[in-house]
Design an enzyme around this catalytic site. Structure first.
Site, PDB file in Angstrom:
ATOM      1  N   LYS A  83     -10.704  -4.300  -4.097  1.00  0.00           N
ATOM      2  CA  LYS A  83     -11.399  -3.058  -4.454  1.00  0.00           C
ATOM      3  C   LYS A  83     -10.427  -1.977  -4.901  1.00  0.00           C
ATOM      4  O   LYS A  83     -10.783  -1.135  -5.703  1.00  0.00           O
ATOM      5  CB  LYS A  83     -12.325  -2.579  -3.346  1.00  0.00           C
ATOM      6  CG  LYS A  83     -11.689  -2.341  -2.019  1.00  0.00           C
ATOM      7  CD  LYS A  83     -12.755  -1.968  -0.990  1.00  0.00           C
ATOM      8  CE  LYS A  83     -12.214  -2.037   0.410  1.00  0.00           C
ATOM      9  NZ  LYS A  83     -12.663  -3.142   1.213  1.00  0.00           N
ATOM     10  N   LYS A 124      -5.413 -11.191  -6.695  1.00  0.00           N
ATOM     11  CA  LYS A 124      -6.544 -11.142  -5.760  1.00  0.00           C
ATOM     12  C   LYS A 124      -7.631 -10.191  -6.272  1.00  0.00           C
ATOM     13  O   LYS A 124      -7.316  -9.114  -6.773  1.00  0.00           O
ATOM     14  CB  LYS A 124      -6.001 -10.631  -4.407  1.00  0.00           C
ATOM     15  CG  LYS A 124      -7.006 -10.636  -3.285  1.00  0.00           C
ATOM     16  CD  LYS A 124      -6.427 -10.004  -2.018  1.00  0.00           C
ATOM     17  CE  LYS A 124      -6.701  -8.516  -1.967  1.00  0.00           C
ATOM     18  NZ  LYS A 124      -6.866  -7.957  -0.618  1.00  0.00           N
ATOM     19  N   LYS A 150       0.827  -1.217   0.000  1.00  0.00           N
ATOM     20  CA  LYS A 150       0.000   0.000   0.000  1.00  0.00           C
ATOM     21  C   LYS A 150       0.857   1.260   0.000  1.00  0.00           C
ATOM     22  O   LYS A 150       0.493   2.249  -0.638  1.00  0.00           O
ATOM     23  CB  LYS A 150      -0.969   0.004   1.189  1.00  0.00           C
ATOM     24  CG  LYS A 150      -2.056  -1.045   1.009  1.00  0.00           C
ATOM     25  CD  LYS A 150      -3.300  -0.767   1.806  1.00  0.00           C
ATOM     26  CE  LYS A 150      -4.366  -1.800   1.408  1.00  0.00           C
ATOM     27  NZ  LYS A 150      -5.526  -1.817   2.249  1.00  0.00           N
TER      28      LYS A 150
HETATM   29  P1  ATP Z   1      -7.959  -3.691  -0.748  1.00  0.00           P
HETATM   30  O1  ATP Z   1      -7.481  -4.695  -1.743  1.00  0.00           O
HETATM   31  O2  ATP Z   1      -8.299  -2.367  -1.338  1.00  0.00           O
HETATM   32  O3  ATP Z   1      -7.121  -3.612   0.500  1.00  0.00           O
HETATM   33  P2  ATP Z   1      -9.924  -5.607  -0.309  1.00  0.00           P
HETATM   34  O4  ATP Z   1     -10.761  -5.638  -1.520  1.00  0.00           O
HETATM   35  O5  ATP Z   1      -8.845  -6.626  -0.130  1.00  0.00           O
HETATM   36  O6  ATP Z   1      -9.325  -4.167  -0.199  1.00  0.00           O
HETATM   37  P3  ATP Z   1     -10.528  -5.518   2.484  1.00  0.00           P
HETATM   38  O7  ATP Z   1     -11.433  -4.482   3.032  1.00  0.00           O
HETATM   39  O8  ATP Z   1      -9.065  -5.339   2.693  1.00  0.00           O
HETATM   40  O9  ATP Z   1     -10.853  -5.699   0.951  1.00  0.00           O
HETATM   41  O10 ATP Z   1     -10.935  -6.944   3.028  1.00  0.00           O
HETATM   42  C1  ATP Z   1     -12.048  -7.246   3.808  1.00  0.00           C
HETATM   43  C2  ATP Z   1     -12.062  -8.718   4.100  1.00  0.00           C
HETATM   44  O11 ATP Z   1     -12.241  -9.451   2.893  1.00  0.00           O
HETATM   45  C3  ATP Z   1     -10.736  -9.222   4.705  1.00  0.00           C
HETATM   46  O12 ATP Z   1     -11.028 -10.206   5.684  1.00  0.00           O
HETATM   47  C4  ATP Z   1     -10.016  -9.829   3.541  1.00  0.00           C
HETATM   48  O13 ATP Z   1      -9.135 -10.845   3.930  1.00  0.00           O
HETATM   49  C5  ATP Z   1     -11.191 -10.392   2.722  1.00  0.00           C
HETATM   50  N1  ATP Z   1     -10.863 -10.406   1.284  1.00  0.00           N
HETATM   51  C6  ATP Z   1     -10.564  -9.332   0.533  1.00  0.00           C
HETATM   52  N2  ATP Z   1     -10.354  -9.698  -0.743  1.00  0.00           N
HETATM   53  C7  ATP Z   1     -10.515 -11.033  -0.796  1.00  0.00           C
HETATM   54  C8  ATP Z   1     -10.426 -11.994  -1.831  1.00  0.00           C
HETATM   55  N3  ATP Z   1     -10.137 -11.648  -3.069  1.00  0.00           N
HETATM   56  N4  ATP Z   1     -10.665 -13.294  -1.532  1.00  0.00           N
HETATM   57  C9  ATP Z   1     -10.982 -13.666  -0.268  1.00  0.00           C
HETATM   58  N5  ATP Z   1     -11.069 -12.809   0.768  1.00  0.00           N
HETATM   59  C10 ATP Z   1     -10.853 -11.508   0.518  1.00  0.00           C
END
Ligand code: ATP
Ligand code: LTN
Length: 360
Positions: A225, A222, A131
């Site tokens: 968002k 992955k 990040k």
């Molecule tokens: P960013 O990538 O912008 O940090 P994100 O989309 O990963 O955001 P978070 O808010 O960080 O979302 O994650 C919220 C929850 O969802 C966390 O427990 C994270 O581990 C889970 N998570 C996020 N993306 C995934 C994914 N692609 N597959 C499974 N679990 C996920």
């Protein structure tokens, strides 16, 4: 660390001998909608674990300001996040659903834990490295650096209290949070070692099949968002038309066979995982059902399953957002319940650390 074998069932908690075991998790209000990865990796487990655990779930707005943000957008997204959680089935009577900044003890415990965290230790967090690299020169803040310490505070404030009852403590998250959970365990143990037994080290509760849902257009990355393109991500609140289109256009390989093969068929494998997790059907059965039939039918039927899951959630979220006052009351109620526990923990922490009590 516990691994959930089937995502829809919580871990076995054994015979009850007192208060239920605890579970805590948090999610950032940093988008207009959660996505399919959030849902399968974490949020679905939040709902399931309410049946067996005393649950604390928070929308982590303090974490959301570790990168530059717009205040009005943050306020709106915090409510949208809470509404989606309720719409997915978080029950505010059984679980404390709250906004992190409503319970000031989160920031207070983060300070104490920050004083137990090595600079190098925090610098090794891979999510910080990713990040901060994205923030460009001069853009990284101390807040982003100490983000995992605040996360540890979120968790440890709700550590089970001494006495009879289960002292297991679960944190349902996706695979990307494993390192932060390890740091939390280390800090819990370090605090206990220095100041006396206070915290239970939490266990990550990571679903076996859906811990890392990947991007529909870039199936080795992955679904995220902040990093996925709009075509690569399925939003929970998305309209049915675009949602269906994205699934039909998901990247697969040039073959036609629906088969699980992480190395050579990453796109199909991701879709199989999603299908299996949502429908509760083993991957082998899906391979047998769709194997030689080509990707078209497979994707069409997957789209129907995704739409069936998210449409009721989208409708309920809209209704909940239409009555903001009621939503805010639900969150205030959650903050009261969480705050009572957090205050008890902080009283113990202040005393153990050596702060003079305020007197009464
Ligand atoms: P960013 O990538 O912008 O940090 P994100 O989309 O990963 O955001 P978070 O808010 O960080 O979302 O994650 C919220 C929850 O969802 C966390 O427990 C994270 O581990 C889970 N998570 C996020 N993306 C995934 C994914 N692609 N597959 C499974 N679990 C996920
Ligand atoms: N870093 C987490 C969000 C988070 C969290 C928590 C998760 C903040 N505090 C406490 C579990 C427990 C993420 O999802 N990116």
């Amino acid at each position: 660390m516990s691994e959930a074998s089937t995502p829809s069932t919580g871990p076995s908690t054994g015979p009850s001998t007192g208060p239920a075991p605890r579970v805590l998790s948090g999610i950032q209000p940093t988008a207009d909608s959660f996505h399919l990865g959030n849902y399968l990796g974490a949020l679905r487990q939040w709902v399931a674990l309410q049946d067996t655990h005393q649950a604390f779930y928070c929308v982590v707005d303090l974490h959301a300001i570790t990168v530059e943000h717009d205040p009005e957008l943050l306020r709106r997204r915090t409510r949208v996040a809470a509404a989606q959680l309720l719409a997915m089935g978080v029950d505010p009577e059984r679980s404390a659903l709250f906004v992190q900044s409503h319970v000031p003890e989160h920031a207070e415990l983060a300070w104490v834990l920050g004083c137990l965290t090595g600079f190098g230790e925090a610098g090794r967090m891979t999510q910080f490295k990713d990040k901060s690299a994205k923030q460009g020169t001069g853009g990284t803040t101390v807040g982003l650096f100490t983000y995992p310490v605040l996360q540890a505070a979120d968790i440890l404030l709700y550590s089970p209290e001494p006495g009879p009852g289960e002292r297991t403590f679960h944190v349902p998250v996706g695979e990307d949070q494993r390192q932060h959970l390890e740091l939390t365990r280390t800090l819990a143990q370090r605090f206990n070692h220095r100041f006396g037994d206070t915290f239970v080290a939490p266990e990550a509760f990571i679903p076996a099949g859906a811990a890392k849902i990947t991007d529909l257009q870039e199936p080795t990355a992955k679904m995220s968002k902040s990093a996925s393109s709009p075509q690569g991500i399925i939003d929970v609140l998305e309209e049915p038309g675009p949602m269906r289109k994205k699934i039909m256009r998901a990247v697969t390989d040039t073959g036609t066979e629906v088969r699980y093969d992480e190395e050579n068929k990453a796109g199909v494998t991701n879709l199989l995982r999603i299908f299996s997790a949502l429908e509760g059907t083993p991957i082998a059965d899906l391979e047998a059902r769709y194997g030689d039939g080509g990707y078209g039918t497979f994707k069409k039927e997957l789209a129907a399953v995704v739409l069936d899951t998210f449409e009721p959630i989208r409708e309920r979220t809209a209704k909940l957002l239409a009555d903001e006052e009621r939503l805010d009351r639900v969150l205030a109620h959650g903050a009261e319940r969480a705050g009572a526990v957090a205050r008890r923990t902080m009283d113990v922490v202040r005393d153990r650390v050596g702060f003079v009590g305020r007197g009464h």
